[in-house]
Design a protein around this motif. Structure first.
Motif, PDB file in Angstrom:
ATOM      1  N   ASP A 207      -2.679   8.535  -8.578  1.00 52.68           N
ATOM      2  CA  ASP A 207      -1.463   7.958  -9.156  1.00 52.68           C
ATOM      3  C   ASP A 207      -1.693   6.538  -9.663  1.00 52.68           C
ATOM      4  N   LEU A 208      -1.210   6.283 -10.865  1.00 51.87           N
ATOM      5  CA  LEU A 208      -1.173   4.940 -11.428  1.00 51.87           C
ATOM      6  C   LEU A 208       0.289   4.545 -11.561  1.00 51.87           C
ATOM      7  N   LEU A 209       0.637   3.364 -11.061  1.00 53.17           N
ATOM      8  CA  LEU A 209       2.003   2.855 -11.165  1.00 53.17           C
ATOM      9  C   LEU A 209       1.952   1.452 -11.734  1.00 53.17           C
ATOM     10  N   GLY A 210       2.793   1.203 -12.742  1.00 48.21           N
ATOM     11  CA  GLY A 210       2.892  -0.127 -13.328  1.00 48.21           C
ATOM     12  C   GLY A 210       4.313  -0.639 -13.211  1.00 48.21           C
ATOM     13  N   VAL A 211       4.503  -1.705 -12.441  1.00 49.67           N
ATOM     14  CA  VAL A 211       5.822  -2.296 -12.200  1.00 49.67           C
ATOM     15  C   VAL A 211       5.936  -3.568 -13.039  1.00 49.67           C
ATOM     16  N   PRO A 212       6.896  -3.633 -13.972  1.00 49.64           N
ATOM     17  CA  PRO A 212       7.002  -4.806 -14.837  1.00 49.64           C
ATOM     18  C   PRO A 212       7.328  -6.082 -14.072  1.00 49.64           C
ATOM     19  N   LYS A 213       6.819  -7.199 -14.569  1.00 44.54           N
ATOM     20  CA  LYS A 213       7.135  -8.477 -13.943  1.00 44.54           C
ATOM     21  C   LYS A 213       8.637  -8.670 -13.918  1.00 44.54           C
ATOM     22  N   GLY A 214       9.112  -9.333 -12.879  1.00 48.30           N
ATOM     23  CA  GLY A 214      10.539  -9.579 -12.719  1.00 48.30           C
ATOM     24  C   GLY A 214      11.294  -8.474 -12.011  1.00 48.30           C
ATOM     25  N   THR A 215      10.646  -7.331 -11.768  1.00 49.12           N
ATOM     26  CA  THR A 215      11.303  -6.209 -11.092  1.00 49.12           C
ATOM     27  C   THR A 215      11.375  -6.466  -9.593  1.00 49.12           C
ATOM     28  N   ARG A 216      12.558  -6.327  -9.013  1.00 45.94           N
ATOM     29  CA  ARG A 216      12.697  -6.464  -7.561  1.00 45.94           C
ATOM     30  C   ARG A 216      12.050  -5.249  -6.896  1.00 45.94           C
ATOM     31  N   HIS A 217      11.194  -5.486  -5.940  1.00 49.11           N
ATOM     32  CA  HIS A 217      10.494  -4.377  -5.294  1.00 49.11           C
ATOM     33  C   HIS A 217       9.896  -4.821  -3.970  1.00 49.11           C
TER      34      HIS A 217
ATOM     35  N   PHE B 142      -4.267   4.391  -7.361  1.00 46.50           N
ATOM     36  CA  PHE B 142      -4.681   4.789  -6.018  1.00 46.50           C
ATOM     37  C   PHE B 142      -5.908   5.701  -6.090  1.00 46.50           C
ATOM     38  N   VAL B 143      -7.008   5.175  -5.592  1.00 48.28           N
ATOM     39  CA  VAL B 143      -8.272   5.913  -5.540  1.00 48.28           C
ATOM     40  C   VAL B 143      -8.283   6.812  -4.310  1.00 48.28           C
ATOM     41  N   ALA B 144      -7.684   6.335  -3.233  1.00 49.31           N
ATOM     42  CA  ALA B 144      -7.637   7.079  -1.963  1.00 49.31           C
ATOM     43  C   ALA B 144      -6.423   6.622  -1.182  1.00 49.31           C
ATOM     44  N   GLY B 145      -5.986   7.467  -0.246  1.00 50.09           N
ATOM     45  CA  GLY B 145      -4.877   7.103   0.629  1.00 50.09           C
ATOM     46  C   GLY B 145      -3.541   7.110  -0.079  1.00 50.09           C
ATOM     47  N   ALA B 146      -2.593   6.350   0.463  1.00 47.18           N
ATOM     48  CA  ALA B 146      -1.232   6.373  -0.067  1.00 47.18           C
ATOM     49  C   ALA B 146      -0.483   5.093   0.278  1.00 47.18           C
ATOM     50  N   GLY B 147       0.590   4.855  -0.456  1.00 47.12           N
ATOM     51  CA  GLY B 147       1.492   3.745  -0.211  1.00 47.12           C
ATOM     52  C   GLY B 147       2.776   4.010  -0.979  1.00 47.12           C
ATOM     53  N   ILE B 148       3.838   3.297  -0.640  1.00 49.96           N
ATOM     54  CA  ILE B 148       5.117   3.490  -1.320  1.00 49.96           C
ATOM     55  C   ILE B 148       5.581   2.182  -1.955  1.00 49.96           C
ATOM     56  N   PHE B 149       5.856   2.247  -3.254  1.00 45.38           N
ATOM     57  CA  PHE B 149       6.529   1.158  -3.946  1.00 45.38           C
ATOM     58  C   PHE B 149       8.019   1.482  -3.978  1.00 45.38           C
ATOM     59  N   TYR B 150       8.825   0.523  -3.545  1.00 42.96           N
ATOM     60  CA  TYR B 150      10.281   0.640  -3.591  1.00 42.96           C
ATOM     61  C   TYR B 150      10.763  -0.277  -4.711  1.00 42.96           C
ATOM     62  N   LEU B 151      11.410   0.300  -5.715  1.00 39.93           N
ATOM     63  CA  LEU B 151      11.859  -0.441  -6.875  1.00 39.93           C
ATOM     64  C   LEU B 151      13.384  -0.569  -6.821  1.00 39.93           C
ATOM     65  N   HIS B 152      13.880  -1.787  -6.851  1.00 41.55           N
ATOM     66  CA  HIS B 152      15.323  -2.048  -6.752  1.00 41.55           C
ATOM     67  C   HIS B 152      15.814  -2.439  -8.144  1.00 41.55           C
TER      68      HIS B 152
ATOM     69  N   PRO C  17      12.654   4.717 -18.246  1.00 41.03           N
ATOM     70  CA  PRO C  17      13.757   3.846 -18.691  1.00 41.03           C
ATOM     71  C   PRO C  17      13.825   2.520 -17.935  1.00 41.03           C
ATOM     72  N   LEU C  18      13.165   2.454 -16.780  1.00 41.93           N
ATOM     73  CA  LEU C  18      13.139   1.208 -16.000  1.00 41.93           C
ATOM     74  C   LEU C  18      11.991   0.313 -16.431  1.00 41.93           C
ATOM     75  N   GLY C  19      11.192   0.802 -17.390  1.00 42.92           N
ATOM     76  CA  GLY C  19      10.008   0.061 -17.806  1.00 42.92           C
ATOM     77  C   GLY C  19       8.834   0.261 -16.879  1.00 42.92           C
ATOM     78  N   VAL C  20       8.965   1.216 -15.953  1.00 42.21           N
ATOM     79  CA  VAL C  20       7.915   1.482 -14.958  1.00 42.21           C
ATOM     80  C   VAL C  20       7.023   2.610 -15.461  1.00 42.21           C
TER      81      VAL C  20
ATOM     82  N   ASP D 157       3.349 -11.766 -13.900  1.00 46.13           N
ATOM     83  CA  ASP D 157       2.491 -10.630 -14.219  1.00 46.13           C
ATOM     84  C   ASP D 157       3.113  -9.334 -13.726  1.00 46.13           C
ATOM     85  N   ASP D 158       2.718  -8.243 -14.372  1.00 50.61           N
ATOM     86  CA  ASP D 158       3.097  -6.914 -13.898  1.00 50.61           C
ATOM     87  C   ASP D 158       2.289  -6.596 -12.645  1.00 50.61           C
ATOM     88  N   GLU D 159       2.737  -5.601 -11.898  1.00 46.14           N
ATOM     89  CA  GLU D 159       1.964  -5.119 -10.754  1.00 46.14           C
ATOM     90  C   GLU D 159       1.512  -3.699 -11.093  1.00 46.14           C
TER      91      GLU D 159
END
Length: 198
Positions: free
Chosen positions: A137-147, A113-123, A31-34, A107-109
């Motif tokens: 994991d594949l994550l797609g964050v729409p352009k304009g999203t605070r993160h 992740f092929v290896a390792g880890a990271g955290i996306f924080y979406l506001h 619902p967040l477009g993510v 642009d979207d982000e």
């Protein structure tokens, strides 16, 4: 184990949602477009594989997503601990670049992740959603999203990046200090590792 933790944007005093179920994560973010998906992990690809090896291993998935999403540029970014004496400084600089809330206007982000880890924080919508991503994991964050993005004090990840524009994206910083008020990668990673099903 992928993990989604959601708090009110007033602070992490109340956990609204915490789940490691991929279907629940995808449903909560949609619902967040993510976009959240899990691709097959190519175990034969080492964590420190070069870009050509990574791109070849995931060629079918890359081509399908590029056609679906209209991506024109795909590359690989990797950061892994090194014996290089400059490594601590490089790791700190890389982490700090993305650790403050920002948006991308053009642009979207999109990251896999092929290896390792990271955290996306979406506001979004009065909440902060921390999406702990690891290999597969594949994550797609729409352009304009605070993160913001945290890779921890000892970054170790390889990711495929997708862009609609050849020049990639440019971050526009919001000026908020919100990222300093929520648990960082190291805190969430340590908690996650201590859980029985991790």
């Amino acid at each position: 184990m992928t993990l989604l933790t959601t708090w009110p944007d007033s602070g992490p005093h109340t956990v609204i949602r915490r789940t490691s179920d991929p279907a629940e994560i995808a449903a909560a973010l949609a619902p967040l477009g993510v976009r959240h998906q899990q691709w097959p992990v190519r175990e034969e690809v080492p964590a420190d594989a070069d870009a050509d090896t990574v791109l070849a291993a995931y060629r079918d998935e890359i081509d399908a997503l590029s056609e679906e999403g209209g991506f024109v540029t795909v590359d690989v970014v990797a950061l892994h601990p090194s014996d290089d004496p400059d490594w601590p400084q490089r790791a700190r600089a890389a982490r700090e670049k993305f650790l403050t809330e920002h948006t991308h206007d053009d642009d979207d982000e999109v990251r896999f992740f092929v290896a390792g880890a990271g955290i996306f924080y979406l506001h979004v919508g009065g909440e902060v959603h921390a999406v702990y991503c690891e290999k597969g994991d594949l994550l797609g964050v729409p352009k304009g999203t605070r993160h913001w993005f945290d890779m921890g004090t000892e970054p170790s990840f390889t990711a495929i990046r997708f862009f609609h524009e050849e020049d990639g994206w440019i971050g526009t910083f919001t000026g908020s200090d919100i990222s300093s008020r929520f648990p960082d990668f190291d805190t969430i990673h340590a908690t996650r590792a201590a859980e029985p099903d991790a």
